[in-house]
Design a protein around this motif. Structure first.
Motif, PDB file in Angstrom:
ATOM      1  N   VAL A 407       0.841  -1.190   0.000  1.00  0.00           N
ATOM      2  CA  VAL A 407       0.000   0.000   0.000  1.00  0.00           C
ATOM      3  C   VAL A 407       0.876   1.240   0.000  1.00  0.00           C
ATOM      4  N   ALA A 408       0.322   2.335  -0.537  1.00  0.00           N
ATOM      5  CA  ALA A 408       1.002   3.625  -0.557  1.00  0.00           C
ATOM      6  C   ALA A 408      -0.061   4.706  -0.397  1.00  0.00           C
ATOM      7  N   VAL A 409       0.370   5.908  -0.044  1.00  0.00           N
ATOM      8  CA  VAL A 409      -0.547   7.030   0.103  1.00  0.00           C
ATOM      9  C   VAL A 409      -0.004   8.230  -0.666  1.00  0.00           C
ATOM     10  N   ASP A 410      -0.903   9.149  -0.995  1.00  0.00           N
ATOM     11  CA  ASP A 410      -0.473  10.357  -1.695  1.00  0.00           C
ATOM     12  C   ASP A 410      -0.418  11.540  -0.723  1.00  0.00           C
ATOM     13  N   ASN A 411      -0.178  12.723  -1.259  1.00  0.00           N
ATOM     14  CA  ASN A 411      -0.023  13.916  -0.435  1.00  0.00           C
ATOM     15  C   ASN A 411      -1.266  14.787  -0.403  1.00  0.00           C
ATOM     16  N   ALA A 412      -2.375  14.279  -0.878  1.00  0.00           N
ATOM     17  CA  ALA A 412      -3.619  15.040  -0.854  1.00  0.00           C
ATOM     18  C   ALA A 412      -4.156  15.118   0.576  1.00  0.00           C
TER      19      ALA A 412
END
Length: 674
Positions: A407-412
């Protein structure tokens, strides 16, 4: 399922992903003395960190499903990594029943026909994929799934089938495959006559052969058929078939057995076998047999003589993964075969029709013994129910049982979560919404396939990079455009790893540089770098693996080859960039080596910890606090070693220290985070 992970950076700690009965997340102190720069934090604040389900609600792989005769809206199913679920409204909603248990991998479910409150569950899937998950034996519920008790066979690991005597809920037979990755003794066919208090091993071949199927005649519980299967998974190979495999019959309720050979059954080496007894005619028995001259076989005399009625390759392909056959309880000529599709024959197995079942890769089927129009199906997309003989099916979009690789996440803000779902697409999903509900409108396929990494561009979350085996994709969400960025855009299916120009694993590393978002790294047997967001690639290392050609040969045998990148070996499996020092990269291989470079790949040093050979370096964590500090998680469960292995270096790999204190034996480690 997707879960948000919130880290308070001022405090240094480790997050360790360990695999025991389920996937656990443990917090372990990295250093008893806090960093001088770190302010004191009230430990009670961590109590506010809660797990929150965000979806997506689309099912994951399931092998087992059971309905309740006389209760048309009640069913149970088991996910291979999602536990046991129950519906009482015909599949409109599913409720988890197994969340409090120590295991989540379900291989088989059986209800007692004479008492529907009694449910038996065999844990540990027996569909021997490369990412097969193990169980902890047999479980029993006497209150229709409200509470559970482990009733033994804890070292069986993988269970293929469970059946209950039609008239006596205390008599149960279990097809226990045993260890997928090594030999063991607790395998074969087991029987209890006291509801699981004690077990007798009634059919056993050897330490390399286990039970895969067992069925009881619904009208005569003395007549039982069972199948033994010799198979072995290794990181670089899967072998299905051998002298241990065979079909057996018992005429005393499973106490004693006789092997069935010849008389129309195929000669030579046998592999996986599925068997079914017609509920309409006890003399009608079906078997699907993996063999050189295999196929679908039918007996008209209770297993004495056999005729091959079908050798269609659609039903024989990937026999180790499928080979499931089910007989209709009312019509002797109606039989179902499960493979990539769900097939039904009404002429005794001679010809088949493909049913419009949900998803693909089918493993489990339940047919109501009183109403054969009522069917339950389990496949790689979850569980679904049909009330009209397979014409229409309930949704699988209501089961959060998916398996995700990374899993990864963005900067929003709020942020989005990205991951690749097994046997599905990858996905991007919102972490929260203004409405307070996260639904299908809040997630979308993010441009790639079922495995690997999914990483948003830190500057623009609508640009998403993902990989799937050796293929790498750039997806522009705004334009709905895909671009192939693969290092070598060739489909190597059917070729052994040794034949390939580059060896890219089923799950290959992929990362965007924290120092320059134009730079992307990936790896096969070597590390590759792109400085123009994937338009071109440069190889920046030599072969960083052991490059053992004996472990790069075509996978499969002795009956069929089955060559996918799952078994591609001697590859770089983990890749990490130091967020503190530009050009410092760590590479870990699936054959147990660790290398580091401090000049962006111009020079590499072998800095492997002293550890047992051939373990998979599953993940490397480059410290966000100190460039010379890194952590390595090493996984050896595919070598039948479940011990935890975690190592730490504080001097760029010159020396390593094992840091597994507090992690129990049997909790092998997949990930470590600081």
């Amino acid at each position: 399922m997707f879960v948000p992970l919130i880290l308070f950076r001022p405090v240094r700690f480790l997050l360790v992903g360990v695999s025991t009965a389920a996937l656990l997340l443990s917090v372990v102190a990295a250093d008893p003395t806090p960093s001088a720069a770190a302010p004191a934090i009230d430990q009670k604040l961590f109590g506010g960190m809660k797990w929150r389900q965000v979806g997506p609600f689309r099912g994951g792989r399931a092998l087992a499903i059971e309905g309740v005769p006389g209760e048309p809206n009640t069913y149970y199913f088991g996910g291979v990594a999602g536990g046991v679920w129950k519906t009482t409204d015909g599949g409109a909603n599913w409720t988890p029943l197994f969340d409090k248990e120590a295991i989540s991998s379900i291989g088989a479910i059986a209800l007692a026909p004479s008492d529907h409150n009694i449910v038996y569950v065999g844990t540990g899937e027996a569909a021997m994929r490369g990412n097969v998950t193990y169980g902890a034996g047999m479980y029993k519920s006497s209150d229709a799934g409200k509470t559970w008790t482990n009733i033994g066979l804890k070292d069986s690991r993988q269970i293929g089938r469970v059946v209950v005597d039609p008239k006596n809920p205390d008599v149960v037979l279990v097809a226990a495959f045993g260890h997928a990755f090594g030999p063991n003794q607790e395998r074969g066919i087991f029987r209890t006559s006291d509801g699981g208090k004690t077990w007798a091993k009634v059919l056993y071949k050897d330490e390399n052969t286990g039970g895969i199927d067992v069925v009881i005649d619904p009208h005569n519980s003395n007549l039982v058929f069972a199948a033994l299967w010799q198979a072995r998974r290794q990181p670089w190979n899967f072998s299905s078939g051998g002298p241990g495999s065979g079909l057996y019959r018992s005429e005393d309720g499973g106490v004693t057995w006789k092997q069935l050979q010849g008389n129309g059954l195929p000669d030579g080496i046998l592999g996986r076998i599925g068997v079914a007894i017609s509920g309409a005619d006890s003399d009608r028995v079906y078997a699907i047999v993996e063999a050189k001259e295999g196929g679908i076989f039918r007996s008209e005399d209770g297993g004495g003589k056999w005729t091959r009625v079908n050798d269609d390759g659609r039903f024989r392909q990937r026999a180790w993964y499928f080979s499931n056959i089910f007989a209709d309880p009312k019509a002797p000529d109606t039989v179902y075969v499960l493979n990539t599709g769900l097939f039904r024959s009404v002429d005794g197995g001679k010809t088949f029709t493909l049913l419009p079942a949900r998803h693909g890769d089918h493993h489990g089927l339940w047919i109501d013994p009183e109403n054969p129009q009522r069917i339950g199906n389990a496949n790689d997309g979850g569980a679904s129910v049909s009330m009209d003989g397979g014409k229409t099916w309930t949704t699988q979009g209501n089961q959060p049982t998916a398996q995700f690789y990374h899993v990864a996440v963005d900067n929003a803000f709020p942020y989005h979560i990205y991951g690749a779902q097994q046997d599905n697409s990858n996905v991007c999903i919102a972490s929260r919404t203004d409405t307070g509900i996260i639904g299908p409108q809040d997630w979308y396929p993010a441009g790639g396939g079922e495995c690997g990494f999914v990483i948003p561009d830190p500057r623009d979350r609508h640009i998403i990079y993902s990989n799937n085996e050796g293929f790498l994709t750039r997806y522009d969400k705004n334009k709905e455009q895909y671009q192939d960025l693969s290092v070598l855009p060739l489909d190597n299916s059917g070729h052994g790893a040794a034949d390939n120009i580059h060896r890219f694993q089923w799950v290959s590393p992929l990362l965007i540089s924290a120092h320059d978002p134009e730079t992307i790294y990936t790896a096969g047997e070597a590390v590759f770098r792109s400085t123009d967001h994937g338009q071109s690639w440069a190889q920046i290392s030599g072969d960083l693996t052991r490059n053992d050609k004996s472990k790069q040969q075509p996978s499969g045998g002795p009956i069929q080859l089955d060559i996918t990148s799952v078994e591609y070996y001697d590859t770089v499996f983990a890749l990490a960039e130091s967020p503190k020092r530009k050009g410092m990269l760590w590479a870990g291989t699936d054959d147990g080596l660790v290398h580091v470079t401090t000049d962006d790949g111009a020079h590499w040093a072998n800095v492997s910890p002293k550890m047992p050979e051939w373990g998979t370096v599953d993940l490397i964590e480059a410290s966000p606090h100190d460039a010379n500090t890194a952590y390595v998680a090493v996984d050896r469960h595919r070598l039948d070693d479940l011990k935890p292995y975690i190592y730490k270096t504080a001097n760029a790999g010159k020396t390593w220290t094992a840091i597994t204190s507090g992690i129990p034996e049997g909790a092998f480690v997949r990930a470590v985070r600081e």
